[in-house]
Design a protein around this motif. Structure first.
Motif, short mmCIF file in Angstrom:
data_model
loop_
_atom_site.label_atom_id
_atom_site.label_comp_id
_atom_site.label_asym_id
_atom_site.label_seq_id
_atom_site.Cartn_x
_atom_site.Cartn_y
_atom_site.Cartn_z
N HIS A 1 -7.66 -126.69 21.12
CA HIS A 1 -6.65 -127.35 20.29
C HIS A 1 -6.58 -126.74 18.89
CE1 HIS A 1 -5.31 -130.48 23.09
NE2 HIS A 1 -6.52 -130.34 23.59
N THR A 2 -7.73 -126.32 18.37
CA THR A 2 -7.73 -125.67 17.05
C THR A 2 -6.92 -124.38 17.11
OG1 THR A 2 -9.86 -126.64 16.49
CG2 THR A 2 -9.22 -124.68 15.25
N ARG A 3 -7.09 -123.65 18.19
CA ARG A 3 -6.36 -122.38 18.36
C ARG A 3 -4.84 -122.62 18.33
NH1 ARG A 3 -9.48 -119.75 22.66
NH2 ARG A 3 -10.89 -118.92 21.09
N ALA A 4 -4.39 -123.65 19.04
CA ALA A 4 -2.94 -123.95 19.08
C ALA A 4 -2.43 -124.35 17.70
CB ALA A 4 -2.69 -125.06 20.09
N VAL A 5 -3.20 -125.20 17.02
CA VAL A 5 -2.79 -125.68 15.69
C VAL A 5 -2.78 -124.51 14.69
CG1 VAL A 5 -3.57 -127.10 13.73
CG2 VAL A 5 -3.47 -128.08 16.03
N ALA A 6 -3.81 -123.70 14.75
CA ALA A 6 -3.93 -122.59 13.79
C ALA A 6 -2.76 -121.61 13.90
CB ALA A 6 -5.25 -121.87 13.99
N LYS A 7 -2.24 -121.44 15.13
CA LYS A 7 -1.11 -120.51 15.31
C LYS A 7 0.13 -121.01 14.60
CE LYS A 7 -2.30 -119.27 19.93
NZ LYS A 7 -1.89 -119.48 21.29
N ALA A 8 0.24 -122.33 14.45
CA ALA A 8 1.47 -122.90 13.89
C ALA A 8 1.46 -122.98 12.37
CB ALA A 8 1.68 -124.30 14.46
N VAL A 9 0.28 -123.14 11.79
CA VAL A 9 0.21 -123.49 10.37
C VAL A 9 0.19 -122.24 9.48
CG1 VAL A 9 -1.17 -124.67 8.60
CG2 VAL A 9 -0.93 -125.67 10.89
N LYS A 10 1.13 -122.21 8.54
CA LYS A 10 1.20 -121.06 7.61
C LYS A 10 0.70 -121.44 6.22
CE LYS A 10 3.31 -118.27 10.52
NZ LYS A 10 2.53 -118.83 11.66
N ARG A 11 1.00 -122.69 5.79
CA ARG A 11 0.71 -123.07 4.41
C ARG A 11 -0.52 -123.98 4.27
NH1 ARG A 11 1.38 -127.72 1.88
NH2 ARG A 11 1.24 -127.63 -0.39
N ALA A 12 -0.59 -125.02 5.09
CA ALA A 12 -1.63 -126.04 4.93
C ALA A 12 -3.02 -125.51 5.27
CB ALA A 12 -1.31 -127.23 5.82
N LEU A 13 -4.02 -126.26 4.84
CA LEU A 13 -5.39 -125.96 5.23
C LEU A 13 -5.61 -126.50 6.64
CD1 LEU A 13 -8.35 -125.44 3.45
CD2 LEU A 13 -8.65 -127.67 4.48
N VAL A 14 -6.15 -125.67 7.51
CA VAL A 14 -6.45 -126.13 8.88
C VAL A 14 -7.92 -126.53 8.95
CG1 VAL A 14 -6.57 -125.50 11.33
CG2 VAL A 14 -4.63 -124.72 9.94
N LEU A 15 -8.13 -127.81 9.23
CA LEU A 15 -9.49 -128.37 9.28
C LEU A 15 -9.79 -128.78 10.72
CD1 LEU A 15 -11.90 -129.65 7.56
CD2 LEU A 15 -10.55 -131.76 7.62
N ALA A 16 -10.98 -128.43 11.21
CA ALA A 16 -11.34 -128.80 12.59
C ALA A 16 -12.60 -129.67 12.58
CB ALA A 16 -11.56 -127.55 13.43
N ASP A 17 -12.59 -130.69 13.44
CA ASP A 17 -13.72 -131.62 13.54
C ASP A 17 -14.83 -131.03 14.40
OD1 ASP A 17 -14.36 -134.07 12.54
OD2 ASP A 17 -13.08 -135.23 13.89
N MET A 18 -16.07 -131.27 13.99
CA MET A 18 -17.22 -130.94 14.83
C MET A 18 -17.43 -132.15 15.75
SD MET A 18 -18.66 -127.99 13.61
CE MET A 18 -20.41 -128.04 13.84
#
Ligand code: KIV
Length: 287
Positions: free
Chosen positions: A67-84
């Motif tokens: 899911h992080t991979r999918a989200v990261a592909k979309a986001v250009k501006r915001a900070l992408v944060l992933a939960d452990m």
């Protein structure tokens, strides 16, 4: 590198409220980023709102990485944060580091862990090796069995002490922010005044440096939401209505309409071509 960095989030404390929302896939992350949200967060709430689990305890590293991979592909501006996820950082510092690295390699800019004081050493190590960390205290859903359910935190002296201890340990270890979940608003205010890093509240009132909500809650995908949620839309009704209209149109032959398909204008031309194609096919097996 994305425009919103952990350093920028830190600098927003006391100047500008921080906005954070969960997202678990490409289209939702794209919309959150385009809406100007500061932090797009792949939370382990994923287990409950996307996979239908009863709690967050079964979320795996594999799910978080996908899911992080999918989200990261979309986001250009915001900070992408992933939960452990639960069990990915509690056993040893080494395992915590290894799993945090996987999330960064999947495209996250930072990771979030639940707890604070218990993980000071891990947070310090991660920060030193270049992985920004956000902490999380107050109601920590990964410990809901011990806490006795999802409940308001910070009513007793002991709970206030634990929340403060977590926040201060995170600040000391170099975390760039801390989530305060479902605490009494006075406790959130106290923590916000006591630490130099931003506090991001969920169900913890207005006296914090920012707010986070779960995508499905704020958009009204489900009927039942936690009591602290403001629903900004009623997507469930909109989606249900659209699906019912689609079903009705197919059943009654209204869809597809003339604008949704293409046909031969010269039907003789079509008949000739079709006949030849049928002859060529004959009865021969396709092998
Ligand atoms: O996983 C999640 O969505 C969270 C938020 C509630 C902060 O941790």
């Amino acid at each position: 590198m994305r425009e919103v960095t952990p350093k920028k989030i830190r600098e927003m404390k006391g100047r500008e409220k921080i906005t954070m929302v969960t997202a678990y896939d490409y289209p939702s992350a794209l919309l959150a980023d385009k809406a100007g949200i500061d932090v797009v967060f792949v939370g382990d709430s994923l287990g409950m709102v996307v996979y239908g689990d009863e709690n967050t305890l079964n979320v795996s590293m594999e799910q978080m990485v996908f899911h992080t991979r999918a989200v990261a592909k979309a986001v250009k501006r915001a900070l992408v944060l992933a939960d452990m996820p639960f069990g990915s950082y509690e056993v040893s510092v080494e395992e915590g580091i290894k799993n945090a690295v996987r999330l960064i390699q999947a495209g996250a800019d930072a990771v979030k862990i639940e707890g604070g004081a218990d993980h000071e050493k891990l947070v310090r190590k991660l920060v030193r090796m270049g992985i920004p960390v956000m902490g999380h205290t107050g109601l920590t859903p990964q410990r809901y069995l011990r806490l006795g359910g999802y409940r308001l935190m910070g009513e007793t002296e002991e709970e206030i002490e634990e929340i403060l201890r977590d926040a201060k340990a995170l600040e000391r270890a170099g975390a760039f922010a801390v989530v305060l979940e479902f605490t009494l608003a006075d406790v959130a205010k106290l923590v916000t005044e006591e630490v130099s890093i931003p506090t991001i509240g969920i169900g913890s009132g207005p006296w914090v440096d920012g707010q986070v909500l779960v995508w499905h809650d704020l958009l009204g995908v489900y009927e039942n939401v936690p009591p602290f949620v403001k629903k900004y839309a009623d997507l469930a009704s909109i989606i249900r209505l659209a699906l019912e209209s689609y079903r009705e149109d197919v059943k009654t032959g209204k869809f597809p309409g003339r604008e949704h398909y293409w046909e031969f204008l010269d039907k003789d031309d079509f008949r000739r071509k079709a006949q030849k194609a049928l002859q060529r096919i004959g009865d021969k097996p396709t092998e």
